[in-house]
Write a protein that holds these residues in place. Structure first.
Motif, PDB file in Angstrom:
ATOM      1  N   LEU A  11       0.830  -1.211   0.000  1.00  0.00           N
ATOM      2  CA  LEU A  11       0.000   0.000   0.000  1.00  0.00           C
ATOM      3  C   LEU A  11       0.862   1.258   0.000  1.00  0.00           C
ATOM      4  O   LEU A  11       1.816   1.369   0.777  1.00  0.00           O
ATOM      5  CB  LEU A  11      -0.909   0.012   1.236  1.00  0.00           C
ATOM      6  N   SER A  12       0.490   2.211  -0.864  1.00  0.00           N
ATOM      7  CA  SER A  12       1.190   3.496  -0.870  1.00  0.00           C
ATOM      8  C   SER A  12       0.229   4.669  -0.980  1.00  0.00           C
ATOM      9  O   SER A  12       0.650   5.816  -1.078  1.00  0.00           O
ATOM     10  CB  SER A  12       2.191   3.545  -2.036  1.00  0.00           C
ATOM     11  N   THR A  13      -1.085   4.369  -0.984  1.00  0.00           N
ATOM     12  CA  THR A  13      -2.118   5.405  -1.071  1.00  0.00           C
ATOM     13  C   THR A  13      -2.985   5.360   0.182  1.00  0.00           C
ATOM     14  O   THR A  13      -3.088   4.324   0.840  1.00  0.00           O
ATOM     15  CB  THR A  13      -2.993   5.201  -2.321  1.00  0.00           C
ATOM     16  N   PRO A  14      -3.650   6.470   0.517  1.00  0.00           N
ATOM     17  CA  PRO A  14      -4.380   6.523   1.783  1.00  0.00           C
ATOM     18  C   PRO A  14      -5.606   5.609   1.839  1.00  0.00           C
ATOM     19  O   PRO A  14      -6.242   5.332   0.817  1.00  0.00           O
ATOM     20  CB  PRO A  14      -4.807   7.993   1.884  1.00  0.00           C
ATOM     21  N   ILE A  15      -5.916   5.170   3.041  1.00  0.00           N
ATOM     22  CA  ILE A  15      -7.198   4.547   3.360  1.00  0.00           C
ATOM     23  C   ILE A  15      -7.872   5.440   4.396  1.00  0.00           C
ATOM     24  O   ILE A  15      -7.258   5.798   5.403  1.00  0.00           O
ATOM     25  CB  ILE A  15      -7.028   3.123   3.926  1.00  0.00           C
ATOM     26  N   HIS A  16      -9.127   5.793   4.143  1.00  0.00           N
ATOM     27  CA  HIS A  16      -9.896   6.603   5.087  1.00  0.00           C
ATOM     28  C   HIS A  16     -10.789   5.683   5.900  1.00  0.00           C
ATOM     29  O   HIS A  16     -11.489   4.825   5.345  1.00  0.00           O
ATOM     30  CB  HIS A  16     -10.746   7.632   4.342  1.00  0.00           C
ATOM     31  N   SER A  17     -10.759   5.861   7.212  1.00  0.00           N
ATOM     32  CA  SER A  17     -11.588   5.036   8.085  1.00  0.00           C
ATOM     33  C   SER A  17     -12.560   5.908   8.864  1.00  0.00           C
ATOM     34  O   SER A  17     -12.265   7.057   9.197  1.00  0.00           O
ATOM     35  CB  SER A  17     -10.723   4.219   9.051  1.00  0.00           C
ATOM     36  N   PHE A  18     -13.738   5.325   9.120  1.00  0.00           N
ATOM     37  CA  PHE A  18     -14.801   6.024   9.835  1.00  0.00           C
ATOM     38  C   PHE A  18     -15.370   5.081  10.886  1.00  0.00           C
ATOM     39  O   PHE A  18     -15.523   3.879  10.647  1.00  0.00           O
ATOM     40  CB  PHE A  18     -15.922   6.440   8.872  1.00  0.00           C
ATOM     41  N   GLY A  19     -15.724   5.629  12.033  1.00  0.00           N
ATOM     42  CA  GLY A  19     -16.331   4.818  13.071  1.00  0.00           C
ATOM     43  C   GLY A  19     -16.772   5.681  14.226  1.00  0.00           C
ATOM     44  O   GLY A  19     -16.496   6.893  14.264  1.00  0.00           O
ATOM     45  N   PRO A  20     -17.473   5.080  15.188  1.00  0.00           N
ATOM     46  CA  PRO A  20     -17.918   5.850  16.354  1.00  0.00           C
ATOM     47  C   PRO A  20     -16.734   6.460  17.103  1.00  0.00           C
ATOM     48  O   PRO A  20     -15.575   6.040  16.912  1.00  0.00           O
ATOM     49  CB  PRO A  20     -18.628   4.801  17.217  1.00  0.00           C
ATOM     50  N   LYS A  21     -17.038   7.421  17.935  1.00  0.00           N
ATOM     51  CA  LYS A  21     -16.002   8.101  18.714  1.00  0.00           C
ATOM     52  C   LYS A  21     -15.065   7.080  19.340  1.00  0.00           C
ATOM     53  O   LYS A  21     -15.503   6.124  19.974  1.00  0.00           O
ATOM     54  CB  LYS A  21     -16.648   8.960  19.799  1.00  0.00           C
ATOM     55  N   GLY A  22     -13.791   7.292  19.135  1.00  0.00           N
ATOM     56  CA  GLY A  22     -12.786   6.367  19.632  1.00  0.00           C
ATOM     57  C   GLY A  22     -11.908   5.809  18.537  1.00  0.00           C
ATOM     58  O   GLY A  22     -10.797   5.338  18.799  1.00  0.00           O
ATOM     59  N   ILE A  23     -12.367   5.888  17.283  1.00  0.00           N
ATOM     60  CA  ILE A  23     -11.556   5.296  16.213  1.00  0.00           C
ATOM     61  C   ILE A  23     -10.303   6.123  15.947  1.00  0.00           C
ATOM     62  O   ILE A  23      -9.248   5.564  15.600  1.00  0.00           O
ATOM     63  CB  ILE A  23     -12.383   5.096  14.921  1.00  0.00           C
ATOM     64  N   GLU A  24     -10.369   7.426  16.161  1.00  0.00           N
ATOM     65  CA  GLU A  24      -9.165   8.243  15.996  1.00  0.00           C
ATOM     66  C   GLU A  24      -8.135   7.876  17.063  1.00  0.00           C
ATOM     67  O   GLU A  24      -6.945   7.697  16.764  1.00  0.00           O
ATOM     68  CB  GLU A  24      -9.514   9.731  16.072  1.00  0.00           C
ATOM     69  N   ALA A  25      -8.595   7.731  18.308  1.00  0.00           N
ATOM     70  CA  ALA A  25      -7.686   7.356  19.389  1.00  0.00           C
ATOM     71  C   ALA A  25      -7.154   5.942  19.191  1.00  0.00           C
ATOM     72  O   ALA A  25      -5.964   5.671  19.436  1.00  0.00           O
ATOM     73  CB  ALA A  25      -8.406   7.463  20.736  1.00  0.00           C
ATOM     74  N   MET A  26      -8.013   5.038  18.740  1.00  0.00           N
ATOM     75  CA  MET A  26      -7.590   3.660  18.497  1.00  0.00           C
ATOM     76  C   MET A  26      -6.483   3.619  17.439  1.00  0.00           C
ATOM     77  O   MET A  26      -5.508   2.853  17.568  1.00  0.00           O
ATOM     78  CB  MET A  26      -8.780   2.821  18.032  1.00  0.00           C
ATOM     79  N   THR A  27      -6.638   4.437  16.400  1.00  0.00           N
ATOM     80  CA  THR A  27      -5.642   4.485  15.336  1.00  0.00           C
ATOM     81  C   THR A  27      -4.303   4.985  15.868  1.00  0.00           C
ATOM     82  O   THR A  27      -3.246   4.400  15.596  1.00  0.00           O
ATOM     83  CB  THR A  27      -6.127   5.401  14.196  1.00  0.00           C
ATOM     84  N   LYS A  28      -4.345   6.027  16.661  1.00  0.00           N
ATOM     85  CA  LYS A  28      -3.108   6.584  17.238  1.00  0.00           C
ATOM     86  C   LYS A  28      -2.426   5.569  18.144  1.00  0.00           C
ATOM     87  O   LYS A  28      -1.198   5.387  18.091  1.00  0.00           O
ATOM     88  CB  LYS A  28      -3.448   7.862  18.024  1.00  0.00           C
ATOM     89  N   GLU A  29      -3.223   4.875  18.957  1.00  0.00           N
ATOM     90  CA  GLU A  29      -2.653   3.902  19.880  1.00  0.00           C
ATOM     91  C   GLU A  29      -2.112   2.675  19.143  1.00  0.00           C
ATOM     92  O   GLU A  29      -1.141   2.049  19.585  1.00  0.00           O
ATOM     93  CB  GLU A  29      -3.709   3.497  20.913  1.00  0.00           C
ATOM     94  N   TYR A  30      -2.730   2.345  18.005  1.00  0.00           N
ATOM     95  CA  TYR A  30      -2.233   1.222  17.214  1.00  0.00           C
ATOM     96  C   TYR A  30      -0.808   1.498  16.752  1.00  0.00           C
ATOM     97  O   TYR A  30       0.051   0.611  16.782  1.00  0.00           O
ATOM     98  CB  TYR A  30      -3.140   0.970  16.009  1.00  0.00           C
TER      99      TYR A  30
END
Length: 314
Positions: A113-132
């Motif tokens: 992968l070299s292009t973006p993937i956009h993800s959407f979800g209930p509150k917490g997905i931004e924090a989950m991504t950062k913690e991942y």
């Protein structure tokens, strides 16, 4: 002067021109399709159906809905290159819906992968991504330096959904979120996909919710979770926390009979049953899943199987 042979050629040519649109339509690749990647509800991993995940492909753009364990392998099994995924939607933060979210993206990155993937979800997905990324910092930074890979942390763009409404709009698809109850979880969203070939609604996990029928009104396809009570009784009978588990399942899911009520009220063209609760009882047949649904809904019913594909228009 036109001879008999010329007349015949002209007639055949005209017939071919008249037939061409229908021939092309029969041979044309469908613009919109659904692949049911994982149809078993719940977090238990078994040797049968995979955990919850779905795929919508619109004009060759793959969109993943929920990331239960096994979603990456199921995409490969469906013939979909993981790096081709463009969007990920998480319906709610139960583990059987988000456990492989980060790893799905990682597997796409590992596959080039070299292009973006956009993800959407209930509150917490931004924090989950950062913690991942914090969890996998050593591996990621080692591979960037050692293997010359792009930084994946810049390619996964997460966005919290805080309320219902349109969350994505492209020339090919409009995605709308709708909050539906899944006790005790409040931030839980059904999704509607408006495509060039029809409307698809995914119920998410949900208690019986008549308002969901309004959200899905007139949909070409409604993919709805379902609970079969006799199988739940068998499940809880052999479970240590049986009484508590049964209360949760009955409070937070929709019985097959009530699924039929939703589909009938929504006047959907095709109802697809998926996210089966329980999804690993060998005694349950397709007739069991559909019997009570049919008491209220008289339209087309499909019992989803892993890797089954449904093309639109239906």
């Amino acid at each position: 002067m036109i001879d008999r042979r010329t007349t015949l050629k002209l007639a055949l040519g005209s017939a071919t021109m008249l037939a061409a649109p229908s021939v092309r339509a029969q041979n044309a690749k469908p613009r919109t399709r659904i692949v049911f990647l994982g149809t078993k509800g719940g977090p238990r991993v078994g040797i049968g159906a995979s955990n919850p995940a779905n795929l919508v492909v619109v004009n060759d753009t793959p969109i993943v809905i929920d990331c239960g364990m096994g979603v990456s392998r199921q995409l490969v099994s469906a013939g979909v290159p993981i790096p081709s995924v463009k969007y990920i939607f998480i319906s709610h933060h139960h583990s059987d819906h988000n456990l492989e979210y980060g790893n799905l993206f990682y597997n796409a990155w590992a596959a080039g992968l070299s292009t973006p993937i956009h993800s959407f979800g209930p509150k917490g997905i931004e924090a989950m991504t950062k913690e991942y990324w914090e969890l996998n910092k050593f591996d990621v930074e080692t591979r960037i330096e050692d293997e010359g890979r792009p930084d994946p942390r810049k390619l996964l763009i997460a966005k919290d959904i805080t309320d219902g409404g349109v969350v994505l709009k492209t020339p090919d698809v409009t995605v709308t979120a709708f909050r539906t109850p899944h006790p005790p979880i409040v931030d839980n969203f059904a999704y509607k996909f408006e495509t060039p070939d029809g409307v698809i609604v995914f119920s998410s996990d949900t208690a019986y919710n008549p308002k969901l029928a309004e959200f899905a009104k007139g949909a070409d396809v409604l993919v709805h979770e379902c609970l079969y009570i006799p199988a739940v009784d068998r499940l809880v009978a052999k479970t240590k926390n049986g009484a508590t588990l049964k209360k949760h399942l009955l409070d937070s899911h929709t019985s097959t009979e009530d699924v039929g009520r939703i589909a009938a009220a929504a006047s959907v063209k095709t109802l697809v049953l998926s996210h089966f609760v329980p999804g690993d009882d060998p005694q349950v047949t397709d007739d069991d899943w559909t019997r009570d649904v049919k008491t209220n809904f008289k339209g087309r019913i499909v019992v989803a199987k892993d890797l089954m594909e449904l093309k639109l228009p239906v």
